[in-house]
Design an enzyme around this catalytic site. Structure first.
Site, PDB file in Angstrom:
ATOM      1  N   TYR A  70     -10.033  10.419   9.201  1.00 14.38           N
ATOM      2  CA  TYR A  70     -10.336   9.173   8.480  1.00 14.38           C
ATOM      3  C   TYR A  70     -11.298   9.449   7.328  1.00 14.38           C
ATOM      4  O   TYR A  70     -11.065   9.031   6.192  1.00 14.38           O
ATOM      5  CB  TYR A  70     -10.943   8.173   9.454  1.00 14.38           C
ATOM      6  CG  TYR A  70     -11.069   6.766   8.890  1.00 14.38           C
ATOM      7  CD1 TYR A  70      -9.949   5.981   8.669  1.00 14.38           C
ATOM      8  CD2 TYR A  70     -12.316   6.222   8.609  1.00 14.38           C
ATOM      9  CE1 TYR A  70     -10.064   4.683   8.167  1.00 14.38           C
ATOM     10  CE2 TYR A  70     -12.446   4.928   8.115  1.00 14.38           C
ATOM     11  CZ  TYR A  70     -11.308   4.160   7.902  1.00 14.38           C
ATOM     12  OH  TYR A  70     -11.431   2.878   7.411  1.00 14.38           O
TER      13      TYR A  70
ATOM     14  N   SER B 147     -13.872   3.048   2.673  1.00 16.33           N
ATOM     15  CA  SER B 147     -14.775   2.902   3.820  1.00 16.33           C
ATOM     16  C   SER B 147     -16.062   3.665   3.563  1.00 16.33           C
ATOM     17  O   SER B 147     -16.046   4.731   2.926  1.00 16.33           O
ATOM     18  CB  SER B 147     -14.099   3.470   5.069  1.00 16.33           C
ATOM     19  OG  SER B 147     -15.047   3.622   6.104  1.00 16.33           O
TER      20      SER B 147
HETATM   21  P1  NDP Z   1      -5.708  -3.137  10.885  1.00 18.54           P
HETATM   22  O1  NDP Z   1      -5.453  -1.975  11.769  1.00 18.54           O
HETATM   23  O2  NDP Z   1      -5.701  -4.509  11.450  1.00 18.54           O
HETATM   24  O3  NDP Z   1      -4.694  -3.145   9.644  1.00 18.54           O
HETATM   25  C1  NDP Z   1      -4.139  -1.984   9.107  1.00 18.54           C
HETATM   26  C2  NDP Z   1      -2.805  -2.360   8.537  1.00 18.54           C
HETATM   27  O4  NDP Z   1      -2.221  -1.214   7.860  1.00 18.54           O
HETATM   28  C3  NDP Z   1      -1.812  -2.782   9.620  1.00 18.54           C
HETATM   29  O5  NDP Z   1      -1.102  -3.925   9.184  1.00 18.54           O
HETATM   30  C4  NDP Z   1      -0.879  -1.587   9.711  1.00 18.54           C
HETATM   31  O6  NDP Z   1       0.417  -1.930  10.161  1.00 18.54           O
HETATM   32  C5  NDP Z   1      -0.864  -1.147   8.262  1.00 18.54           C
HETATM   33  N1  NDP Z   1      -0.286   0.177   8.054  1.00 18.54           N
HETATM   34  C6  NDP Z   1      -0.620   1.347   8.636  1.00 18.54           C
HETATM   35  N2  NDP Z   1       0.175   2.342   8.184  1.00 18.54           N
HETATM   36  C7  NDP Z   1       1.034   1.771   7.291  1.00 18.54           C
HETATM   37  C8  NDP Z   1       2.096   2.259   6.492  1.00 18.54           C
HETATM   38  N3  NDP Z   1       2.473   3.552   6.519  1.00 18.54           N
HETATM   39  N4  NDP Z   1       2.744   1.407   5.660  1.00 18.54           N
HETATM   40  C9  NDP Z   1       2.413   0.092   5.631  1.00 18.54           C
HETATM   41  N5  NDP Z   1       1.429  -0.449   6.397  1.00 18.54           N
HETATM   42  C10 NDP Z   1       0.744   0.398   7.206  1.00 18.54           C
HETATM   43  O7  NDP Z   1      -7.116  -2.803  10.217  1.00 18.54           O
HETATM   44  P2  NDP Z   1      -8.001  -3.489   9.082  1.00 18.54           P
HETATM   45  O8  NDP Z   1      -7.452  -4.781   8.640  1.00 18.54           O
HETATM   46  O9  NDP Z   1      -9.389  -3.393   9.536  1.00 18.54           O
HETATM   47  O10 NDP Z   1      -7.830  -2.392   7.925  1.00 18.54           O
HETATM   48  C11 NDP Z   1      -7.476  -2.675   6.592  1.00 18.54           C
HETATM   49  C12 NDP Z   1      -8.117  -1.630   5.689  1.00 18.54           C
HETATM   50  O11 NDP Z   1      -9.541  -1.750   5.762  1.00 18.54           O
HETATM   51  C13 NDP Z   1      -7.803  -0.185   6.079  1.00 18.54           C
HETATM   52  O12 NDP Z   1      -7.537   0.575   4.912  1.00 18.54           O
HETATM   53  C14 NDP Z   1      -9.097   0.288   6.731  1.00 18.54           C
HETATM   54  O13 NDP Z   1      -9.266   1.687   6.632  1.00 18.54           O
HETATM   55  C15 NDP Z   1     -10.122  -0.468   5.925  1.00 18.54           C
HETATM   56  N6  NDP Z   1     -11.436  -0.601   6.570  1.00 18.54           N
HETATM   57  C16 NDP Z   1     -11.585  -1.361   7.706  1.00 18.54           C
HETATM   58  C17 NDP Z   1     -12.839  -1.471   8.301  1.00 18.54           C
HETATM   59  C18 NDP Z   1     -13.074  -2.310   9.505  1.00 18.54           C
HETATM   60  O14 NDP Z   1     -14.213  -2.318  10.020  1.00 18.54           O
HETATM   61  N7  NDP Z   1     -12.097  -3.054  10.007  1.00 18.54           N
HETATM   62  C19 NDP Z   1     -14.010  -0.775   7.742  1.00 18.54           C
HETATM   63  C20 NDP Z   1     -13.738  -0.029   6.553  1.00 18.54           C
HETATM   64  C21 NDP Z   1     -12.500   0.046   6.001  1.00 18.54           C
HETATM   65  P3  NDP Z   1       1.176  -1.180  11.405  1.00 18.54           P
HETATM   66  O15 NDP Z   1       1.034  -2.090  12.579  1.00 18.54           O
HETATM   67  O16 NDP Z   1       2.586  -1.081  10.912  1.00 18.54           O
HETATM   68  O17 NDP Z   1       0.506   0.142  11.623  1.00 18.54           O
END
Ligand code: NDP
Length: 237
Positions: free
Chosen positions: A160, A145
């Site tokens: 974060y 990020s």
């Molecule tokens: P979401 O919150 O939709 O997705 C995050 C996913 O990670 C969920 O499926 C969640 O599942 C899963 N997750 C969390 N903890 C665990 C774990 N311990 N083991 C397995 N799965 C886990 O967000 P995004 O799709 O936006 O995020 C995806 C990536 O993109 C992240 O790394 C985020 O930091 C990064 N990002 C996103 C931005 C944005 O604007 N959206 C900007 C910059 C970076 P569960 O329901 O089980 O928690």
């Protein structure tokens, strides 16, 4: 054993991870969609299978060593190798940005630990366990990020920010150690994307957000390693 290239995406039952699975499968990869919630993961994989795509669910909690080992054992037994790892799973452990309690001065240290456990050590665990399956070639994408950029560091959201800065450092350490191996590893910021984490005000759609992830997951043999990219273009650390 699959003749296709094999890709693992973490945290993939929704958001950026889910769409990354869909697009990698459309490109011809055998995709392992992983999630820590088995029901949600199964449903997500089944919905992509219904589109005719080669997507298989496997449970994975990136914070649990035995869960990562079970995934590795599954890959060895079913595919014998791995070509692409997208470390996408992530949490936002802080209170809402710029809210009264999002200051580092009052940050909950347990929340900061949670951020490191999922966003930094999770990807490291996956790399330690799965790089040996890459047979001297492959692409690893650490979904990072802009909030982890030291050059643009602002206040608030320390859990974060610190976890993503550390993920970036981990990317560079691994890239150095993997030099000459054929395994490439890069950090990618998807931009601010409308997902559960990004919220509805974000300017980018999920399809726009994953373009840079897909680019880094499908680099040619002479592609870059050890970089930080947004939409396929280098950005400052
Ligand atoms: P979401 O919150 O939709 O997705 C995050 C996913 O990670 C969920 O499926 C969640 O599942 C899963 N997750 C969390 N903890 C665990 C774990 N311990 N083991 C397995 N799965 C886990 O967000 P995004 O799709 O936006 O995020 C995806 C990536 O993109 C992240 O790394 C985020 O930091 C990064 N990002 C996103 C931005 C944005 O604007 N959206 C900007 C910059 C970076 P569960 O329901 O089980 O928690």
């Amino acid at each position: 054993m699959s003749e296709k290239a094999v890709a693992v995406v973490t945290g993939a039952y929704r958001g950026l991870g889910f769409e990354t699975c869909r697009q990698l499968a459309r490109l011809g990869y055998a995709v392992i969609l992983t999630a820590r919630k088995p029901k949600s993961g199964e449903e997500a994989a089944n919905s992509l299978k219904a589109e005719g795509l080669d997507v298989t669910f496997h449970p994975l909690d990136v914070t649990q060593e035995d869960s990562v080992t079970a995934l590795s054992d599954f890959l060895v037994a079913e595919y014998g190798r791995l070509d692409v790892l997208v470390n996408n799973a992530g949490i936002f452990p802080d209170p809402a940005p710029w809210s009264a309690d999002s200051s580092i001065l009052c940050a909950d240290l347990d929340a900061i630990r949670d951020g490191f456990e999922t966003n930094t050590l999770g990807p490291l665990r996956l790399c330690q366990s799965l790089i040996p399956l890459m047979e001297e070639k492959g692409c690893i994408v650490n979904v990072s990020s802009g909030m982890g950029q030291l050059s643009e560091m602002e206040g608030c959201c320390p859990g974060y920010r610190l976890s993503k800065t550390a993920l970036n450092a981990m990317t560079r350490i691994l890239a150095e150690e993997l030099k000459g191996s054929g395994v490439k590893i890069n950090a990618v910021c998807p931009g601010w994307v409308r997902t559960e984490m990004g919220g509805s005000e974000a300017p980018l759609s999920i399809e726009e957000g994953i373009k840079g992830i897909l680019w880094a997951a499908t680099l040619p043999a002479d592609g870059p390693s050890g970089g930080f990219f947004r939409h396929g273009k280098p950005i400052a650390w």
